[in-house]
Design a protein around this motif. Sequence first.
Motif, PDB file in Angstrom:
ATOM      1  N   ALA A  85      11.775  -5.850  13.509  1.00 55.45           N
ATOM      2  CA  ALA A  85      12.842  -5.717  14.478  1.00 55.45           C
ATOM      3  C   ALA A  85      12.419  -4.993  15.620  1.00 55.45           C
ATOM      4  O   ALA A  85      12.995  -4.408  16.774  1.00 55.45           O
ATOM      5  N   GLY A  86      11.781  -5.016  15.846  1.00 53.52           N
ATOM      6  CA  GLY A  86      10.514  -3.783  16.923  1.00 53.52           C
ATOM      7  C   GLY A  86      10.945  -2.978  16.932  1.00 53.52           C
ATOM      8  O   GLY A  86       9.531  -2.070  17.951  1.00 53.52           O
ATOM      9  N   VAL A  87      10.891  -1.590  16.330  1.00 51.81           N
ATOM     10  CA  VAL A  87      10.667  -0.489  16.492  1.00 51.81           C
ATOM     11  C   VAL A  87       9.627   0.541  15.706  1.00 51.81           C
ATOM     12  O   VAL A  87       9.307   1.420  15.845  1.00 51.81           O
ATOM     13  N   LEU A  88       8.353  -0.393  15.264  1.00 49.87           N
ATOM     14  CA  LEU A  88       7.363   0.464  14.858  1.00 49.87           C
ATOM     15  C   LEU A  88       6.577   0.044  15.367  1.00 49.87           C
ATOM     16  O   LEU A  88       5.612   0.903  15.265  1.00 49.87           O
ATOM     17  N   ASP A  89       6.204  -0.837  16.475  1.00 51.52           N
ATOM     18  CA  ASP A  89       5.120  -0.858  17.643  1.00 51.52           C
ATOM     19  C   ASP A  89       4.491   0.590  17.962  1.00 51.52           C
ATOM     20  O   ASP A  89       5.373   1.523  18.938  1.00 51.52           O
ATOM     21  N   GLY A  90       3.593   0.688  18.249  1.00 49.86           N
ATOM     22  CA  GLY A  90       2.333   2.311  18.247  1.00 49.86           C
ATOM     23  C   GLY A  90       3.129   2.974  17.482  1.00 49.86           C
ATOM     24  O   GLY A  90       3.130   5.019  18.146  1.00 49.86           O
ATOM     25  N   ARG A  91       3.935   3.096  16.737  1.00 48.40           N
ATOM     26  CA  ARG A  91       4.243   4.424  15.504  1.00 48.40           C
ATOM     27  C   ARG A  91       3.215   4.434  14.100  1.00 48.40           C
ATOM     28  O   ARG A  91       2.933   3.196  13.903  1.00 48.40           O
ATOM     29  N   PRO A  92       3.194   4.795  13.651  1.00 54.50           N
ATOM     30  CA  PRO A  92       2.742   5.456  12.382  1.00 54.50           C
ATOM     31  C   PRO A  92       3.300   5.032  11.097  1.00 54.50           C
ATOM     32  O   PRO A  92       4.983   5.425  11.146  1.00 54.50           O
ATOM     33  N   ALA A  93       3.396   4.475  10.456  1.00 55.79           N
ATOM     34  CA  ALA A  93       4.338   3.876   8.972  1.00 55.79           C
ATOM     35  C   ALA A  93       3.021   3.249   7.708  1.00 55.79           C
ATOM     36  O   ALA A  93       2.276   3.139   8.028  1.00 55.79           O
ATOM     37  N   THR A  94       3.746   3.457   6.666  1.00 53.82           N
ATOM     38  CA  THR A  94       3.633   2.752   5.688  1.00 53.82           C
ATOM     39  C   THR A  94       4.176   1.848   4.518  1.00 53.82           C
ATOM     40  O   THR A  94       5.663   1.463   5.371  1.00 53.82           O
ATOM     41  N   THR A  95       3.826   1.382   3.869  1.00 55.67           N
ATOM     42  CA  THR A  95       4.462   0.290   2.751  1.00 55.67           C
ATOM     43  C   THR A  95       3.680   0.100   1.407  1.00 55.67           C
ATOM     44  O   THR A  95       2.481   0.579   1.235  1.00 55.67           O
ATOM     45  N   HIS A  96       4.227  -0.562   0.471  1.00 51.13           N
ATOM     46  CA  HIS A  96       3.560  -0.502  -0.880  1.00 51.13           C
ATOM     47  C   HIS A  96       2.038  -1.234  -0.298  1.00 51.13           C
ATOM     48  O   HIS A  96       1.456  -2.321   0.475  1.00 51.13           O
ATOM     49  N   TRP A  97       0.585  -0.814  -1.116  1.00 52.15           N
ATOM     50  CA  TRP A  97      -0.180  -0.432  -0.972  1.00 52.15           C
ATOM     51  C   TRP A  97      -0.857  -2.260  -0.981  1.00 52.15           C
ATOM     52  O   TRP A  97      -1.808  -2.906  -0.642  1.00 52.15           O
ATOM     53  N   ARG A  98      -0.167  -3.084  -2.210  1.00 48.81           N
ATOM     54  CA  ARG A  98      -0.577  -4.169  -2.126  1.00 48.81           C
ATOM     55  C   ARG A  98      -0.271  -5.420  -1.063  1.00 48.81           C
ATOM     56  O   ARG A  98      -0.471  -6.289  -0.935  1.00 48.81           O
ATOM     57  N   TRP A  99       1.014  -4.880  -0.101  1.00 48.24           N
ATOM     58  CA  TRP A  99       1.125  -5.678   1.143  1.00 48.24           C
ATOM     59  C   TRP A  99       0.685  -5.080   2.431  1.00 48.24           C
ATOM     60  O   TRP A  99       1.129  -5.378   3.425  1.00 48.24           O
ATOM     61  N   ALA A 100      -0.581  -4.167   2.290  1.00 50.35           N
ATOM     62  CA  ALA A 100      -0.868  -3.207   3.484  1.00 50.35           C
ATOM     63  C   ALA A 100      -1.742  -4.774   4.344  1.00 50.35           C
ATOM     64  O   ALA A 100      -1.189  -4.229   5.497  1.00 50.35           O
ATOM     65  N   GLU A 101      -2.893  -4.979   3.411  1.00 51.43           N
ATOM     66  CA  GLU A 101      -2.969  -6.400   4.400  1.00 51.43           C
ATOM     67  C   GLU A 101      -1.981  -7.574   5.057  1.00 51.43           C
ATOM     68  O   GLU A 101      -2.390  -7.379   6.367  1.00 51.43           O
TER      69      GLU A 101
END
Length: 320
Positions: free
Chosen positions: A119-135
């Motif tokens: 949706a474009g709301v994370l650009d330039g912001r810190p975030a995380t997700t499941h380690w399996r999907w990090a790359e």
Amino acid sequence: MPQESSHRVVVIVDAGSNPFEFGVATELFGLRRPELDRPWYDFEVCAPAGAAVMHAGMFTMTGVADLSAADRADTVIVPNRPDPDTDPAPEVLDAIRRAAARGTRLVSFCTGAFALAAAGVLDGRPATTHWRWAEPFRARFPAVDLRPDVLFVDDGDVLTAAGSAAALDLGLHLVRRDHGAEVANAVGRRLVFAGHRDGGQRQFVQRPVPAIPDTSLAPVLAWAQERLDRPLTVAALAARAAVSPATLHRRFQAELGTTPLVWLTAERVALACRLLERGELRLDAVARAAGLGTTANLRTHLHRHTGLTPSAYRHRFARH
């Protein structure tokens, strides 16, 4: 029974949404909490056209609101799915963008960060997700400051959790932000889940199992929690655990993903928060009882952990 509060939490479900994270949101924000004797959240579920087939066709969510419900929310929890390379429906992304434009608090669990990023709301912001999907996430959304080693990221009006169980960590964090540490701890006890887990998801990344696993740190942690008002050193903790300080450091990193001193400070701040919520007025007494020593140390550590001064924290969360 307490009435619903004016804070409305809306969960968006979409085709393929995971039931577990949906259940976490319902448990934390949708169930009544009469034992707390305070207004709780106004909770609603919505989906495109008011229906969605959940993950693997396990069941179909019907009879819920359409996406216009998200336009009336104070907090929107976005959908996640086991195939994050498939974006949510365009109308879901539009609903997320409208919420962001209004300054609505946006929350994602696990792969829900993909929905926020799409949706474009994370650009330039810190975030995380499941380690399996990090790359895959980093490759697809390079403008996002991905932090794959933490359980959740709180960036003010946008919050993201790592794996599925980290939804509970972030959910309780939100309760702590909205209602204070005492209430979050009470909800955690109801869930039989720690109100705060130290460390990050690095401790859960798949790795070879050691041949001789270490003994649990639980006994020494419980011993320290009963003595937070006393001088405690790493050497004292190590002696209690019958290991060397170096071994204790390794075990803390392996089991909790943090150091003994960082854990000890977090426990002392949590105790200080509870004392402030219970109405203790003298900051020097709070600092001594929590083992933080001085009022200056109390101010420094409380602001670092909560973003509030002791007076502001007490004004916001103390029982009246």
